[in-house]
Motif scaffolding. Structure first.
Motif, PDB file in Angstrom:
ATOM      1  N   GLU A 182       0.813  -1.220   0.000  1.00 26.73           N
ATOM      2  CA  GLU A 182       0.000   0.000   0.000  1.00 26.73           C
ATOM      3  C   GLU A 182       0.850   1.276   0.000  1.00 26.73           C
ATOM      4  N   TRP A 183       2.116   1.175  -0.389  1.00 30.31           N
ATOM      5  CA  TRP A 183       3.037   2.319  -0.365  1.00 30.31           C
ATOM      6  C   TRP A 183       3.109   2.948  -1.750  1.00 30.31           C
ATOM      7  N   PRO A 184       2.559   4.144  -1.923  1.00 28.99           N
ATOM      8  CA  PRO A 184       2.554   4.771  -3.247  1.00 28.99           C
ATOM      9  C   PRO A 184       3.950   4.998  -3.829  1.00 28.99           C
ATOM     10  N   THR A 185       4.921   5.245  -2.973  1.00 31.85           N
ATOM     11  CA  THR A 185       6.280   5.511  -3.451  1.00 31.85           C
ATOM     12  C   THR A 185       6.819   4.353  -4.272  1.00 31.85           C
ATOM     13  N   ALA A 186       6.486   3.127  -3.887  1.00 35.54           N
ATOM     14  CA  ALA A 186       6.942   1.963  -4.652  1.00 35.54           C
ATOM     15  C   ALA A 186       6.413   2.021  -6.080  1.00 35.54           C
ATOM     16  N   PHE A 187       5.170   2.447  -6.237  1.00 31.03           N
ATOM     17  CA  PHE A 187       4.585   2.543  -7.572  1.00 31.03           C
ATOM     18  C   PHE A 187       5.190   3.701  -8.364  1.00 31.03           C
ATOM     19  N   TYR A 188       5.468   4.815  -7.690  1.00 31.12           N
ATOM     20  CA  TYR A 188       6.126   5.932  -8.379  1.00 31.12           C
ATOM     21  C   TYR A 188       7.500   5.517  -8.887  1.00 31.12           C
ATOM     22  N   LEU A 189       8.240   4.778  -8.057  1.00 29.39           N
ATOM     23  CA  LEU A 189       9.562   4.313  -8.473  1.00 29.39           C
ATOM     24  C   LEU A 189       9.464   3.318  -9.624  1.00 29.39           C
ATOM     25  N   GLN A 190       8.474   2.457  -9.574  1.00 28.88           N
ATOM     26  CA  GLN A 190       8.267   1.530 -10.689  1.00 28.88           C
ATOM     27  C   GLN A 190       7.993   2.305 -11.973  1.00 28.88           C
ATOM     28  N   ALA A 191       7.163   3.322 -11.861  1.00 26.58           N
ATOM     29  CA  ALA A 191       6.852   4.134 -13.046  1.00 26.58           C
ATOM     30  C   ALA A 191       8.112   4.773 -13.619  1.00 26.58           C
ATOM     31  N   ALA A 192       8.979   5.268 -12.764  1.00 25.98           N
ATOM     32  CA  ALA A 192      10.224   5.883 -13.241  1.00 25.98           C
ATOM     33  C   ALA A 192      11.068   4.866 -13.996  1.00 25.98           C
ATOM     34  N   GLY A 193      11.217   3.682 -13.414  1.00 28.66           N
ATOM     35  CA  GLY A 193      11.992   2.642 -14.088  1.00 28.66           C
ATOM     36  C   GLY A 193      11.369   2.222 -15.407  1.00 28.66           C
TER      37      GLY A 193
END
Length: 74
Positions: A36-47
């Motif tokens: 449930e951590w949005p930062t993980a998804f933001y980092l995935q998007a960057a990659g």
């Protein structure tokens, strides 16, 4: 259990070192540790953006935004 921030920091290092595949792997590990951590998804998007997988990157951004709105609502 490993903190998701460990993966997030290493992910950022990989992104700055032009290693997007490794960065994506760590972002996904952060999501496994804390789904449930949005930062993980933001980092995935960057990659994913760096790898040229833009449709999946957009989906990751949408999921991150949705999780963040849900958290801010509560």
């Amino acid at each position: 259990m490993v903190s998701p921030t460990v993966y997030a920091r290493r992910c950022l290092c990989y992104l700055m070192s032009d290693l997007p595949q490794e960065a994506l792997g760590d972002a996904m590990q952060a999501q496994v540790v804390f789904p449930e951590w949005p930062t993980a998804f933001y980092l995935q998007a960057a990659g994913l953006f760096v790898l040229g997988i833009e449709n999946d990157a957009q989906e990751a951004l949408k999921e991150a935004t949705k999780l963040e709105a849900k958290r801010n609502k509560n």
